[in-house]
Design an enzyme around this catalytic site. Structure first.
Site, short mmCIF file in Angstrom:
data_model
loop_
_atom_site.label_atom_id
_atom_site.label_comp_id
_atom_site.label_asym_id
_atom_site.label_seq_id
_atom_site.Cartn_x
_atom_site.Cartn_y
_atom_site.Cartn_z
N SER A 108 0.85 -1.19 0.00
CA SER A 108 0.00 0.00 0.00
C SER A 108 0.89 1.24 0.00
O SER A 108 2.00 1.21 -0.53
CB SER A 108 -0.94 -0.03 1.21
OG SER A 108 -1.85 1.05 1.16
N TYR A 120 -3.08 13.02 -2.30
CA TYR A 120 -3.10 12.11 -3.44
C TYR A 120 -4.58 11.81 -3.72
O TYR A 120 -5.09 10.76 -3.33
CB TYR A 120 -2.34 10.83 -3.12
CG TYR A 120 -0.87 11.02 -2.82
CD1 TYR A 120 0.07 10.96 -3.85
CD2 TYR A 120 -0.42 11.26 -1.53
CE1 TYR A 120 1.42 11.13 -3.59
CE2 TYR A 120 0.93 11.43 -1.26
CZ TYR A 120 1.84 11.37 -2.29
OH TYR A 120 3.19 11.53 -2.01
N ALA A 121 -5.26 12.73 -4.39
CA ALA A 121 -6.71 12.67 -4.52
C ALA A 121 -7.21 11.44 -5.26
O ALA A 121 -8.34 11.00 -5.03
CB ALA A 121 -7.22 13.92 -5.23
N ALA A 122 -6.40 10.87 -6.13
CA ALA A 122 -6.81 9.68 -6.87
C ALA A 122 -6.19 8.41 -6.29
O ALA A 122 -6.87 7.41 -6.09
CB ALA A 122 -6.44 9.81 -8.34
N ALA A 126 -7.45 4.77 -3.81
CA ALA A 126 -7.20 3.45 -4.38
C ALA A 126 -6.43 2.56 -3.40
O ALA A 126 -6.74 1.39 -3.23
CB ALA A 126 -6.43 3.59 -5.70
N LYS A 127 -5.42 3.14 -2.75
CA LYS A 127 -4.65 2.37 -1.77
C LYS A 127 -5.50 2.07 -0.54
O LYS A 127 -5.38 0.99 0.06
CB LYS A 127 -3.39 3.14 -1.37
CG LYS A 127 -2.33 3.19 -2.46
CD LYS A 127 -1.75 1.81 -2.74
CE LYS A 127 -0.53 1.89 -3.66
NZ LYS A 127 0.05 0.55 -3.95
#
Length: 217
Positions: A108, A120-122, A126-127
């Site tokens: 991760s 890290y908006a995207a 995801a992580k």
């Protein structure tokens, strides 16, 4: 580059780096996985997955950005490259894992836990999704004696030539914000993943283990 060449080029060296910039578009399974089985990396495209004792899912990348600068397509790309790719891969390989010995480790990133200083908006969502999957898979597979855990690196030194989401000037400032006053080493991340793959880690499951020098304290 052939599938086997891709596995050899990326799988071993991706373990412990915490992030690797992947190309846009569909990410191949060869780039998504490090497979550990009888001491070998297996090529999933040819079905050579007998005697599989575990695998490390090390796909991912970091992309700094705030919500206003992150179109939905960028978020979708991150979700496909990480939690969706892991789900596809795990469904393929879990039936091949050795009962009472199988190990799954996901790599991760700290961005899922520290959003104020580094946005890290995207890739952070995801992580975070990947870590939620670790807990779900751990609960589902515990009766079979298969463990599922995540290693969550902080800032880790880069291999020369490896793309980074930070500028050289930003990297110089990073160490000051880490309680241990240094960037992590790749071998320190790999050592934790290696332990989680071992027989000695048989009673650890559903955990996200931070290796970050105190970054998230």
């Amino acid at each position: 580059m052939s599938c086997w060449d891709t596995v050899q080029a990326y799988a071993f060296r991706s373990l412990g780096y915490g992030e690797r910039l992947l190309p846009r578009g569909e990410i191949t399974l060869c780039e998504q996985v490090t497979l550990i089985g009888s001491g070998l990396i297996w090529n999933v495209y040819f079905g050579l997955v007998a005697l599989l004792t575990g695998f490390v899912f090390a796909a991912g990348y970091a992309r700094i950005g705030i919500i206003d600068e992150t179109p939905v397509e960028v978020l979708e790309e991150a979700l496909h490259a990480m939690p969706i790719a892991f789900h596809r891969l795990a469904r393929m390989l879990v039936p091949k894992l050795t009962p009472s010995r199988g190990r799954i480790v996901c790599i991760s990133a700290f961005g899922a836990h520290r959003s104020k200083s580094y946005s890290y908006a995207a890739t952070a969502p995801a992580k975070a999704g990947l870590e939620a999957q670790v807990r779900v898979y751990a609960a589902n597979l515990a009766p079979r004696g298969i463990t599922v855990n995540a290693v969550v690196p902080g800032f880790v030194e880069k291999e020369p030539g490896t793309p980074s989401s930070l500028t050289p000037a930003e990297w110089e400032k990073v160490s000051a914000g880490i309680p241990m006053n240094r960037i992590g080493r790749r071998d320190e991340i790999a050592a934790v993943a290696g332990f989680l793959l071992s027989e000695q880690a048989s009673y650890i499951t559903g955990q996200s283990i931070h290796v970050n020098g105190g970054l998230t304290l």
